[in-house]
Design a protein around this motif. Structure first.
Motif, PDB file in Angstrom:
ATOM      1  N   HIS A   1      30.192  46.991  48.130  1.00  0.00           N
ATOM      2  CA  HIS A   1      31.423  47.786  48.010  1.00  0.00           C
ATOM      3  C   HIS A   1      31.775  47.975  46.531  1.00  0.00           C
ATOM      4  CE1 HIS A   1      31.795  47.050  52.298  1.00  0.00           C
ATOM      5  NE2 HIS A   1      31.664  45.762  52.055  1.00  0.00           N
ATOM      6  N   PRO A   2      30.977  48.732  45.795  1.00  0.00           N
ATOM      7  CA  PRO A   2      31.172  48.848  44.342  1.00  0.00           C
ATOM      8  C   PRO A   2      32.407  49.636  43.929  1.00  0.00           C
ATOM      9  CG  PRO A   2      29.432  50.328  45.083  1.00  0.00           C
ATOM     10  CD  PRO A   2      29.774  49.472  46.264  1.00  0.00           C
ATOM     11  N   TYR A   3      33.095  50.223  44.885  1.00  0.00           N
ATOM     12  CA  TYR A   3      34.330  50.958  44.618  1.00  0.00           C
ATOM     13  C   TYR A   3      35.558  50.045  44.624  1.00  0.00           C
ATOM     14  CZ  TYR A   3      33.734  50.497  49.621  1.00  0.00           C
ATOM     15  OH  TYR A   3      33.477  49.983  50.863  1.00  0.00           O
ATOM     16  N   GLN A   4      35.424  48.828  45.150  1.00  0.00           N
ATOM     17  CA  GLN A   4      36.575  47.930  45.313  1.00  0.00           C
ATOM     18  C   GLN A   4      37.016  47.364  43.967  1.00  0.00           C
ATOM     19  OE1 GLN A   4      38.087  46.772  48.429  1.00  0.00           O
ATOM     20  NE2 GLN A   4      39.622  45.903  47.063  1.00  0.00           N
ATOM     21  N   VAL A   5      38.328  47.317  43.740  1.00  0.00           N
ATOM     22  CA  VAL A   5      38.879  46.688  42.544  1.00  0.00           C
ATOM     23  C   VAL A   5      39.940  45.685  42.952  1.00  0.00           C
ATOM     24  CG1 VAL A   5      38.487  48.824  41.260  1.00  0.00           C
ATOM     25  CG2 VAL A   5      40.778  48.304  42.094  1.00  0.00           C
ATOM     26  N   SER A   6      40.132  44.696  42.098  1.00  0.00           N
ATOM     27  CA  SER A   6      41.206  43.721  42.263  1.00  0.00           C
ATOM     28  C   SER A   6      42.281  44.014  41.235  1.00  0.00           C
ATOM     29  CB  SER A   6      40.662  42.302  42.069  1.00  0.00           C
ATOM     30  OG  SER A   6      41.710  41.353  42.071  1.00  0.00           O
ATOM     31  N   MET A   7      43.538  44.071  41.685  1.00  0.00           N
ATOM     32  CA  MET A   7      44.650  44.343  40.784  1.00  0.00           C
ATOM     33  C   MET A   7      45.293  43.025  40.366  1.00  0.00           C
ATOM     34  SD  MET A   7      46.276  47.666  42.700  1.00  0.00           S
ATOM     35  CE  MET A   7      47.500  47.862  41.419  1.00  0.00           C
TER      36      MET A   7
ATOM     37  N   ARG B   1      46.414  45.062  35.195  1.00  0.00           N
ATOM     38  CA  ARG B   1      44.999  45.023  34.837  1.00  0.00           C
ATOM     39  C   ARG B   1      44.177  45.171  36.119  1.00  0.00           C
ATOM     40  NH1 ARG B   1      46.974  45.591  30.629  1.00  0.00           N
ATOM     41  NH2 ARG B   1      46.600  44.497  28.662  1.00  0.00           N
ATOM     42  N   LEU B   2      43.045  45.817  36.017  1.00  0.00           N
ATOM     43  CA  LEU B   2      42.141  45.977  37.143  1.00  0.00           C
ATOM     44  C   LEU B   2      40.823  45.279  36.814  1.00  0.00           C
ATOM     45  CD1 LEU B   2      42.616  49.792  37.886  1.00  0.00           C
ATOM     46  CD2 LEU B   2      43.898  47.873  38.849  1.00  0.00           C
ATOM     47  N   ARG B   3      40.347  44.451  37.748  1.00  0.00           N
ATOM     48  CA  ARG B   3      39.005  43.888  37.590  1.00  0.00           C
ATOM     49  C   ARG B   3      38.050  44.724  38.430  1.00  0.00           C
ATOM     50  NH1 ARG B   3      37.182  39.236  35.553  1.00  0.00           N
ATOM     51  NH2 ARG B   3      39.226  38.225  35.679  1.00  0.00           N
ATOM     52  N   VAL B   4      37.054  45.287  37.783  1.00  0.00           N
ATOM     53  CA  VAL B   4      36.080  46.134  38.462  1.00  0.00           C
ATOM     54  C   VAL B   4      34.699  45.495  38.336  1.00  0.00           C
ATOM     55  CG1 VAL B   4      37.435  48.206  37.955  1.00  0.00           C
ATOM     56  CG2 VAL B   4      35.574  47.547  36.416  1.00  0.00           C
ATOM     57  N   GLY B   5      33.820  45.781  39.302  1.00  0.00           N
ATOM     58  CA  GLY B   5      32.436  45.364  39.195  1.00  0.00           C
ATOM     59  C   GLY B   5      32.166  43.906  39.456  1.00  0.00           C
ATOM     60  N   SER B   6      33.053  43.219  40.207  1.00  0.00           N
ATOM     61  CA  SER B   6      32.844  41.793  40.454  1.00  0.00           C
ATOM     62  C   SER B   6      33.121  41.437  41.903  1.00  0.00           C
ATOM     63  CB  SER B   6      33.733  40.940  39.550  1.00  0.00           C
ATOM     64  OG  SER B   6      33.536  39.560  39.799  1.00  0.00           O
ATOM     65  N   THR B   7      32.279  40.586  42.470  1.00  0.00           N
ATOM     66  CA  THR B   7      32.521  40.026  43.797  1.00  0.00           C
ATOM     67  C   THR B   7      33.679  39.045  43.770  1.00  0.00           C
ATOM     68  OG1 THR B   7      30.203  40.292  44.448  1.00  0.00           O
ATOM     69  CG2 THR B   7      31.476  38.626  45.639  1.00  0.00           C
ATOM     70  N   ARG B   8      33.881  38.388  42.620  1.00  0.00           N
ATOM     71  CA  ARG B   8      34.942  37.397  42.476  1.00  0.00           C
ATOM     72  C   ARG B   8      36.203  38.060  41.944  1.00  0.00           C
ATOM     73  NH1 ARG B   8      32.865  31.927  42.069  1.00  0.00           N
ATOM     74  NH2 ARG B   8      34.748  31.383  40.935  1.00  0.00           N
ATOM     75  N   ARG B   9      37.333  37.587  42.402  1.00  0.00           N
ATOM     76  CA  ARG B   9      38.596  38.128  41.908  1.00  0.00           C
ATOM     77  C   ARG B   9      39.007  37.495  40.589  1.00  0.00           C
ATOM     78  NH1 ARG B   9      42.089  34.155  42.119  1.00  0.00           N
ATOM     79  NH2 ARG B   9      41.877  32.568  43.742  1.00  0.00           N
ATOM     80  N   ASP B  10      38.342  36.371  40.199  1.00  0.00           N
ATOM     81  CA  ASP B  10      38.806  35.608  39.052  1.00  0.00           C
ATOM     82  C   ASP B  10      37.836  35.592  37.891  1.00  0.00           C
ATOM     83  OD1 ASP B  10      36.875  34.064  40.221  1.00  0.00           O
ATOM     84  OD2 ASP B  10      38.174  32.377  40.724  1.00  0.00           O
ATOM     85  N   SER B  11      36.697  36.256  37.987  1.00  0.00           N
ATOM     86  CA  SER B  11      35.741  36.276  36.884  1.00  0.00           C
ATOM     87  C   SER B  11      34.731  37.385  37.120  1.00  0.00           C
ATOM     88  CB  SER B  11      35.020  34.921  36.761  1.00  0.00           C
ATOM     89  OG  SER B  11      34.243  34.671  37.923  1.00  0.00           O
ATOM     90  N   GLY B  12      33.970  37.683  36.059  1.00  0.00           N
ATOM     91  CA  GLY B  12      32.913  38.676  36.154  1.00  0.00           C
ATOM     92  C   GLY B  12      33.415  40.097  36.054  1.00  0.00           C
ATOM     93  N   GLY B  13      32.485  41.018  36.055  1.00  0.00           N
ATOM     94  CA  GLY B  13      32.850  42.421  35.966  1.00  0.00           C
ATOM     95  C   GLY B  13      33.530  42.769  34.658  1.00  0.00           C
ATOM     96  N   ARG B  14      34.468  43.683  34.734  1.00  0.00           N
ATOM     97  CA  ARG B  14      35.225  44.125  33.562  1.00  0.00           C
ATOM     98  C   ARG B  14      36.701  44.161  33.896  1.00  0.00           C
ATOM     99  NH1 ARG B  14      34.034  49.838  31.966  1.00  0.00           N
ATOM    100  NH2 ARG B  14      35.673  49.309  30.480  1.00  0.00           N
TER     101      ARG B  14
ATOM    102  N   ALA C   1      25.443  49.898  39.246  1.00  0.00           N
ATOM    103  CA  ALA C   1      25.254  49.436  40.623  1.00  0.00           C
ATOM    104  C   ALA C   1      26.488  48.757  41.185  1.00  0.00           C
ATOM    105  CB  ALA C   1      24.052  48.492  40.695  1.00  0.00           C
ATOM    106  N   ASN C   2      27.334  48.177  40.312  1.00  0.00           N
ATOM    107  CA  ASN C   2      28.509  47.427  40.757  1.00  0.00           C
ATOM    108  C   ASN C   2      29.822  48.172  40.562  1.00  0.00           C
ATOM    109  OD1 ASN C   2      26.792  45.326  41.381  1.00  0.00           O
ATOM    110  ND2 ASN C   2      27.149  44.243  39.462  1.00  0.00           N
ATOM    111  N   ILE C   3      29.773  49.327  39.941  1.00  0.00           N
ATOM    112  CA  ILE C   3      30.990  50.116  39.681  1.00  0.00           C
ATOM    113  C   ILE C   3      30.676  51.561  40.053  1.00  0.00           C
ATOM    114  CG2 ILE C   3      32.677  50.878  37.976  1.00  0.00           C
ATOM    115  CD1 ILE C   3      31.950  48.427  36.292  1.00  0.00           C
ATOM    116  N   ARG C   4      31.337  52.039  41.112  1.00  0.00           N
ATOM    117  CA  ARG C   4      30.991  53.363  41.621  1.00  0.00           C
ATOM    118  C   ARG C   4      32.172  53.923  42.413  1.00  0.00           C
ATOM    119  NH1 ARG C   4      26.241  52.748  45.286  1.00  0.00           N
ATOM    120  NH2 ARG C   4      25.424  51.725  43.415  1.00  0.00           N
ATOM    121  N   ALA C   5      32.312  55.234  42.419  1.00  0.00           N
ATOM    122  CA  ALA C   5      33.385  55.877  43.174  1.00  0.00           C
ATOM    123  C   ALA C   5      32.998  56.001  44.639  1.00  0.00           C
ATOM    124  CB  ALA C   5      33.683  57.254  42.598  1.00  0.00           C
TER     125      ALA C   5
END
Length: 294
Positions: free
Chosen positions: A80-86, A120-133, A168-172
């Motif tokens: 689910h590369p479109y999902q973001v955590s706020m 802030r939005l965390r994108v590109g991560s399976t974890r809500r607390d680390s990784g991605g951008r 691969a991890n960040i996509r619309a």
């Protein structure tokens, strides 16, 4: 007739439960005001700095926005590369999903009266607390008719401070056409909310669940006139047990790489006769186009 009588009896039994109103976000609005100055100074934040506290207590975040995926399973950003955590004031509080390099969709109740500088939005991560951008938000556009009537038009778009670079991890994700019917299938919902009714800690790993779409006429038996044409329902209507709730608010309901819904509100979580209510994206598709060009 016996079946109908049984449904009406069960509706009477659960009617004592209050709506978990998704429109009351004063605690988050106050936190946003306090956080705005800190957020402006935090412009250089990246994935190695200011990581979120693990297993955040719900009381430390906003209880009104703390919900769950019930009856789901662990998932991943690759699925689910479109999902973001706020993130607001250091806490995960809602979800959202990418619709272009410049825009993210979420629920209006997640961001109403909230400064863009506080989000802030965390994108590109399976974890809500680390990784991605970690990315900043330039502006928040809430549907002007949100809450008129109550719960209706629960949608907002966030314009990002800088365009995302897709990988691969960040996509619309695609959106439906205006007024396209919601298919009567199982939709996939995703997020980082609680995984058990009555739980107190939110998971680190993205969860997903498949929820069947409930026919509009049937969901009206549960929510009455609160259910408008800009909404649809998903869940096991009679037995409950699998659900998302408003803490996963803002996240998508997806079928075949198209986001048909935005998690909005529910009566309780995974209760019988109380399915999750989603904002119907197809009903508000023209508003999205007018405000994003998409």
């Amino acid at each position: 007739m016996v079946a109908v009588a049984g449904v009406l009896l069960l509706l009477a039994l659960v009617s004592v439960a209050d709506f978990q109103e998704a429109v009351d976000t004063e605690c988050c609005a106050d936190a946003a005001t306090d956080a705005a100055a800190d957020a402006a100074a935090d412009d250089a934040q990246n994935t190695d700095e200011n990581e979120l506290e693990l297993d955040v207590e719900l009381e430390a975040a906003c209880p009104e926005l703390s919900g769950q995926i019930i009856g789901g399973r662990p998932s991943s950003i690759q699925r689910h590369p479109y999902q973001v955590s706020m993130v607001l004031n250091g806490n995960s509080f809602c979800g959202g999903f990418i619709i272009s390099p410049d825009y993210v969709v979420t629920a209006a109740h997640c961001v109403q009266n909230t400064s863009p500088a506080a989000i802030r939005l965390r994108v590109g991560s399976t974890r809500r607390d680390s990784g991605g951008r970690i990315v900043r938000v330039a502006s928040v556009i809430v549907h002007p008719q949100y809450g008129r009537p109550q719960f209706d038009n629960d949608i907002a778009v966030l314009r990002l401070a800088r365009p995302l670079t897709f990988n691969a991890n960040i996509r619309a994700i695609k959106l439906p056409q205006p007024r396209q019917p919601v298919p009567l299938v199982r939709l996939t919902v995703t997020g980082w909310g609680l995984t058990a009714v009555g739980g107190r800690r939110i998971p680190r790993i993205m969860m997903e669940a498949n929820v069947p779409v409930v026919p509009h006429w049937l969901c009206r038996l549960s929510y009455g006139q609160s259910l408008t044409s800009n909404m649809f329902c998903g869940g096991h209507f009679l037995i409950g047990g699998v659900s998302s709730c408003q803490g996963d608010s803002g996240g998508p309901a997806v079928f075949r790489d198209t986001a048909f819904g935005v998690v909005s509100f529910a009566r309780g979580c995974a209760l019988p006769l109380s399915p999750t209510v989603f904002t119907n994206i197809a009903s508000l598709r023209n508003w999205i186009r007018d405000n994003t060009g998409i």
